[in-house]
Design a protein around this motif. Structure first.
Motif, PDB file in Angstrom:
ATOM      1  N   PHE A  53       9.689 -36.089  -4.473  1.00 55.41           N
ATOM      2  CA  PHE A  53      11.052 -35.698  -4.290  1.00 55.41           C
ATOM      3  C   PHE A  53      11.792 -36.531  -4.928  1.00 55.41           C
ATOM      4  CE2 PHE A  53       8.830 -32.716  -1.345  1.00 55.41           C
ATOM      5  CZ  PHE A  53       9.859 -31.607  -1.236  1.00 55.41           C
ATOM      6  N   SER A  54      11.406 -37.982  -5.100  1.00 51.57           N
ATOM      7  CA  SER A  54      12.214 -38.787  -5.870  1.00 51.57           C
ATOM      8  C   SER A  54      12.652 -38.413  -7.114  1.00 51.57           C
ATOM      9  CB  SER A  54      11.569 -40.433  -5.790  1.00 51.57           C
ATOM     10  OG  SER A  54      10.409 -40.308  -6.611  1.00 51.57           O
ATOM     11  N   GLU A  55      11.686 -37.668  -7.745  1.00 53.54           N
ATOM     12  CA  GLU A  55      11.792 -37.191  -9.256  1.00 53.54           C
ATOM     13  C   GLU A  55      12.709 -36.049  -9.281  1.00 53.54           C
ATOM     14  OE1 GLU A  55      10.723 -38.350 -12.052  1.00 53.54           O
ATOM     15  OE2 GLU A  55      10.094 -39.869 -10.810  1.00 53.54           O
ATOM     16  N   VAL A  56      12.562 -35.291  -8.321  1.00 51.50           N
ATOM     17  CA  VAL A  56      13.591 -34.151  -8.203  1.00 51.50           C
ATOM     18  C   VAL A  56      14.843 -34.481  -7.932  1.00 51.50           C
ATOM     19  CG1 VAL A  56      13.312 -33.334  -5.723  1.00 51.50           C
ATOM     20  CG2 VAL A  56      13.853 -31.681  -7.266  1.00 51.50           C
ATOM     21  N   MET A  57      15.271 -35.342  -6.924  1.00 49.99           N
ATOM     22  CA  MET A  57      16.521 -35.775  -6.743  1.00 49.99           C
ATOM     23  C   MET A  57      17.146 -36.545  -7.991  1.00 49.99           C
ATOM     24  SD  MET A  57      16.873 -34.428  -4.002  1.00 49.99           S
ATOM     25  CE  MET A  57      18.581 -34.934  -3.698  1.00 49.99           C
TER      26      MET A  57
END
Length: 271
Positions: A207-211
């Motif tokens: 989820f760090s990538e999507v944010m």
């Protein structure tokens, strides 16, 4: 579930009510009002969601409960809730338990006894295990609020693919044709729900990538590119845009999608 967990789940699922009733229940309805019933005489807890709805069979109270653990007492709870609904609102309850747990669902969804003609109980309600819902089936719909549940769906595929499955869910959320704020909201809920079945370090990594992607999409460079568009055949312009997006930190797959440049050519621009 504890009262604190109930409140959290109610907030997470409140926006999904319409999609849940349409997709899971297949109801043709008009939602009239939310019924806030506290079952004080029963367990001093709020039900997850109850809505007064008009259907082709008249007015009903659609009662949706979310359950993250198997509870052998669930049928008794649901029966008590149905009686409260009928007594307080004089409505027939349409009840459903949506199971979002990690383990296999093995709760009963009925209560019955027959002790002679004058002593009979035959009570049933629907149970839906989100883990049995196919990931691809939901992606074929425009029930975008249900995308928050994607990490909990398709149990067999999820177990087989592991982290890769969660990455697929995130990609699907990124590709939704909604504004950035709505996608952020769906991603935030999906991240919370992922904690039921995925490890913390996996969730943080994915989820760090999507944010990061959402921050890029909010940048002035990205907005300028989307507003202006890319003219076919203007390869120099595409290369210039690709360089800017690489500098912004966008991943190669997304750049290739926007610019229509080959991935190998984009990789060369990184040097």
């Amino acid at each position: 579930m504890s009262q604190k967990y109930d409140i959290t789940m109610k907030n997470i699922f409140s926006d999904m009510a319409d999609d849940i009733m349409s997709y899971f229940l297949g109801l043709q309805y008009t939602k009239i009002d939310e019924l806030n019933i506290e079952f004080a005489r029963v367990e001093r807890r709020d039900s997850d969601m109850i809505f007064k709805c008009t259907t082709d069979r008249g007015n009903v109270a659609v009662h949706i409960e979310f359950q993250s653990e198997n509870d052998e007492k669930m049928p008794y709870r649901m029966l008590r809730y149905s009686l409260e609904i009928m007594e307080k609102h004089d409505l027939l309850p349409y009840q459903i338990v949506i199971y979002i747990g990690k383990d296999n669902a093995n709760m009963k969804s009925s209560l019955n006894y027959d002790f002679g003609e004058q002593n009979i109980l035959d009570y049933k309600y629907r149970t839906i295990n989100v883990g049995d819902i196919k990931y691809t089936d939901v992606l074929k719909t425009d029930y975008y609020d249900l995308y928050s549940l994607l990490p909990l769906m398709d149990k067999n595929r999820r177990k087989e693919e592991g982290e890769k499955y969660l990455e697929r869910c995130v990609e699907a959320i990124k590709d939704i044709s909604l504004d950035i704020n709505k996608k952020k909201d769906i991603a935030f809920k999906a991240e919370i729900l992922s904690g039921i079945v995925f490890k913390k370090e996996v969730i943080e990594r994915v989820f760090s990538e999507v944010m990061k992607m959402f921050r890029i999409e909010e940048s002035e460079t990205y907005k300028m590119i989307i507003e202006k568009g890319i003219e076919k055949g203007a390869k120099e312009e595409k290369i210039s845009i690709a360089k800017k997006l690489l500098k912004e930190g966008m991943d190669i797959d997304r750049i290739a999608e926007i610019t229509e440049l080959p991935k190998d050519e984009i990789k060369k621009l990184m040097n």
